[in-house]
Design a protein around this motif. Structure first.
Motif, short mmCIF file in Angstrom:
data_model
loop_
_atom_site.label_atom_id
_atom_site.label_comp_id
_atom_site.label_asym_id
_atom_site.label_seq_id
_atom_site.Cartn_x
_atom_site.Cartn_y
_atom_site.Cartn_z
N UNK A 433 0.84 -1.20 0.00
CA UNK A 433 0.00 0.00 0.00
C UNK A 433 0.87 1.25 0.00
N UNK A 434 0.43 2.22 -0.75
CA UNK A 434 1.06 3.55 -0.75
C UNK A 434 0.37 4.37 0.34
N UNK A 435 1.09 4.61 1.44
CA UNK A 435 0.45 5.22 2.62
C UNK A 435 0.79 6.69 2.79
N UNK A 436 1.74 7.21 2.04
CA UNK A 436 2.13 8.61 2.18
C UNK A 436 3.51 8.83 1.65
N UNK A 437 4.29 9.64 2.34
CA UNK A 437 5.67 9.90 1.94
C UNK A 437 6.58 9.76 3.15
N UNK A 438 7.87 9.57 2.87
CA UNK A 438 8.90 9.59 3.90
C UNK A 438 9.71 10.87 3.70
N UNK A 439 9.72 11.71 4.72
CA UNK A 439 10.46 12.97 4.65
C UNK A 439 11.67 12.87 5.57
N UNK A 440 12.84 12.65 5.02
CA UNK A 440 14.04 12.51 5.85
C UNK A 440 15.07 13.59 5.54
N UNK A 441 14.60 14.82 5.39
CA UNK A 441 15.49 15.95 5.17
C UNK A 441 16.24 16.22 6.47
N UNK A 442 17.41 15.64 6.61
CA UNK A 442 18.16 15.70 7.85
C UNK A 442 18.59 17.12 8.20
N UNK A 443 18.68 17.98 7.19
CA UNK A 443 19.16 19.34 7.45
C UNK A 443 18.15 20.15 8.26
N UNK A 444 16.87 19.90 8.04
CA UNK A 444 15.86 20.72 8.71
C UNK A 444 15.33 20.09 9.98
N UNK A 445 15.35 18.74 10.05
CA UNK A 445 14.82 18.06 11.24
C UNK A 445 15.78 16.97 11.67
N UNK A 446 16.95 17.32 12.17
CA UNK A 446 17.99 16.31 12.42
C UNK A 446 17.70 15.35 13.55
N UNK A 447 16.82 15.68 14.46
CA UNK A 447 16.62 14.84 15.64
C UNK A 447 15.33 14.04 15.61
N UNK A 448 14.62 14.07 14.50
CA UNK A 448 13.36 13.34 14.41
C UNK A 448 13.62 11.96 13.85
N UNK A 449 13.29 10.90 14.60
CA UNK A 449 13.50 9.54 14.07
C UNK A 449 12.78 9.34 12.75
N UNK A 450 13.38 8.51 11.89
CA UNK A 450 12.81 8.32 10.56
C UNK A 450 11.37 7.83 10.63
N UNK A 451 11.06 7.00 11.61
CA UNK A 451 9.69 6.49 11.71
C UNK A 451 8.69 7.63 11.86
N UNK A 452 9.12 8.70 12.54
CA UNK A 452 8.23 9.83 12.73
C UNK A 452 8.14 10.71 11.49
N UNK A 453 8.94 10.40 10.49
CA UNK A 453 8.92 11.21 9.27
C UNK A 453 8.03 10.61 8.17
N UNK A 454 7.30 9.55 8.53
CA UNK A 454 6.33 9.00 7.59
C UNK A 454 5.10 9.90 7.63
N UNK A 455 4.93 10.65 6.57
CA UNK A 455 3.83 11.61 6.53
C UNK A 455 2.57 11.01 5.94
N UNK A 456 1.45 11.17 6.64
CA UNK A 456 0.16 10.68 6.16
C UNK A 456 -0.81 11.86 6.06
N UNK A 457 -1.91 11.64 5.35
CA UNK A 457 -2.89 12.71 5.12
C UNK A 457 -2.18 13.97 4.62
#
Length: 585
Positions: A433-457
């Protein structure tokens, strides 16, 4: 309290009710093309006196109905079980057929439907199969190859922009979940079968090569009209989907024997990977169990043999080429992402593998020389392989490649006056399933775990892949906002939320000699990786198929039969009707 004769009667009643009734092949509710060949078999649950065996077809003795008697087997496989088999029969009169079987103790009745076709509508039929291609793959391919802005795609895929569409059910005769073998076999024969089976009803006998056979569309097309036959894939040519076009065995892994059957069938065009089972046992890279050199045998039978893209182009261009064998890797061929961009997988060993579009172009060039028309099956088979490995980017790029092959074929057909039925379908689904996007721009959000960067809606937004090239491929997949495609069937594995840029994904490795698998530690220390406990048995080291309907799209003469909800056996019927393959047509 039950006494005497009453107790004896009860024991007999219980015994007879526990013994299974006869098994009849073809199975109940089978749909049979008038004039198509099949094997008729009755399996009896115990030893039977042939004098007590009565088999009728629409009330007439079966030998009269089929024109000859079958072979009675007193003890099949040396066991206390009898059987009757009659090979290579046909039914030519359309309508319902009732088969009744009685051995004096047990009775069984099955009903078949024999169907006719109208006059021939199409000169050629081309069946494209995206192996394991789920709706998520199609949508992702559209987004990457066409782009999307403010919610609207900037273009359509050729596989979607077709006038007729249907949902196709895929269950096999033994399970709601099919594999590529019996799924492709349903397309090739119009009959249901069991997992791992090709062109046969999987019976109880020990041998995987004596099961009741059903005729394939390649055999029918050649026998009825003298048509040319082509089988093209980017997997091993012996793999289930291409093999289903000609083979008869309930063991899809019998690669040596499947090569034997390809040689016996002699399709005009045969292309893919899998040369390891064509090479004699003593040759480097061979997987054969004998010393037969099938490349030499094909060459001696008049085939041009190509092992690279340039050899393929040169062979197809020769007017004298009437038969072509293309073998471009010892195993599966490499997908687009590795061949064109990353140079991973087996590209270093086989650097000049043709694209699926090149394979199809050569096949069309050669097959169209037959004035009687042709049947061609084209598989983009690595979509499935990558989906099993949770390698979503590679699967999507190979979906784009399939679309390119379909687009060029539709252009080829239009130039000829649209005399060709073109169908595009998956053989089975994957639970992706295509559930959204993964936003892993480390420059702007360096301390956010990748799991939290799965964007939905609304947090999903849109991916930022670069503009695609002329073939529809973005030059990079390791962008900061990319599609998030996940599977519902999982082995234990480390989820990295990133594409694999070195080689195709390997989510698991063998845990030991007990046949179990464990998460591949290779990905354990990737920044942001998460150990995902699987929902599959430890005996299964990859994602598995799912049972949802697949999408079928079609264009050309006969495509109007594609609509609504269909069964996978109906795909065969659409092709048979377009070619007028029934007896008398």
């Amino acid at each position: 309290m039950v006494r005497g004769s009453a107790l004896a009667s009860l024991i007999v009643l219980c015994w007879t009710s526990s013994v299974p009734a006869q098994t009849v092949y073809p199975i109940d509710r089978a749909e049979i093309l008038a004039g198509a060949r099949f094997d008729f078999k009755v399996e009896l649950p115990g030893p039977v006196d042939p004098a007590n065996l009565k088999i009728t077809v629409n009330g007439a003795d079966y030998a009269t109905a089929f024109g000859r008697a079958g072979a009675f087997i007193d003890r099949e496989d040396g066991k206390d079980q009898s059987a009757l088999i009659l090979r290579d029969v046909t039914l030519t009169t359309p309508g319902n057929v009732v088969v009744d079987v009685s051995d004096g103790t047990h009775q069984r009745s099955v009903t078949w439907s024999v169907y006719d076709t109208g006059p021939r509508k199409a000169k050629n039929v081309i069946l494209f199969i995206g192996d394991g291609m789920s709706p998520a793959h199609r949508v992702a391919a559209r987004i990457l190859s066409k782009g999307i802005s403010e919610g609207k795609s900037r273009g359509k895929l050729a596989i979607d922009d077709m006038p007729h569409m249907a949902l196709v059910a895929t269950a096999g005769s033994d399970s709601i979940i099919t594999d590529s073998a019996n799924a492709a076999s349903a397309y090739a024969t119009g009959h249901k079968s069991a997992v791992n089976a090709l062109g046969v009803y999987a019976d109880r006998s020990a041998s995987p090569f004596d099961d009741p056979r059903v005729e394939t569309i390649t055999s029918l097309a050649r026998r009825r009209h003298g048509m040319a036959i082509g089988v093209v894939t980017n997997t091993e040519i012996e793999d289930a989907t291409p093999a289903a076009m000609v083979a008869h065995t309930r063991r899809r892994a019998a690669y040596d024997e499947i090569v034997d059957q390809f040689f016996a069938a002699k399709p005009d065009v045969l292309m893919g990977g899998g040369s390891a089972n064509f090479l004699p046992k003593s040759a480097v890279g061979s997987k054969r169990k004998d010393e037969t050199d099938y490349i030499a045998r094909f060459r001696d039978a008049g085939y041009q043999v190509a092992t690279t893209a340039s050899e393929l182009s040169a062979s197809a261009a020769k007017q004298e080429t009437s038969k072509l064998l293309g073998l471009f890797a010892t195993g599966n061929m490499d997908g687009v992402l590795d061949r064109k961009f990353l140079k991973g997988g087996g590209v270093r060993k086989f650097p000049e593998q043709p694209d699926l579009t090149e394979q199809v172009q050569a096949a069309l060039q050669l097959l169209s020389r037959n004035g009687a028309g042709f049947f061609l099956m084209v598989e983009s088979g690595m979509i499935d392989k990558y989906a099993h490995l949770l390698d979503m980017e590679r699967a999507v790029y190979d979906t784009i490649m399939l679309d390119n092959a379909v687009r060029q074929t539709r252009e080829w057909a239009r130039a000829r006056g649209d005399d060709t039925l073109i169908l595009v379908v998956a053989d089975h689904n994957h639970p992706n399933s295509l559930v959204g996007t993964v936003n892993d721009d480390m420059a702007t959000t360096p301390n956010v775990p990748l799991r939290e960067r799965v964007g939905v809606y609304d947090r999903a937004g849109f991916p930022n892949y670069p503009a695609p090239d002329a073939e529809g491929y973005p030059a990079r997949i390791d962008v900061s906002r990319r599609l998030a495609i996940f599977s519902a069937s999982l082995p234990d594995h480390y989820e990295t939320f990133r594409p694999k840029l070195d080689n195709p994904n390997e989510p698991t490795v063998k845990a030991g000699d007990d046949g179990t698998f464990k998460a591949n530690d290779k990905y354990k220390d990737v920044p942001g990786a998460v150990l995902r406990p699987g929902n599959l048995s430890a005996m299964i080291g990859a994602s598995v198929h799912s049972g949802e309907d697949v999408i079928l799209t079609a264009t050309g003469p006969g495509s109007e039969s594609v609509h609504g909800s269909m069964d996978n056996t109906d795909v065969f019927r659409v092709m048979a009707d377009a070619l007028g393959l029934a007896a008398g047509q």
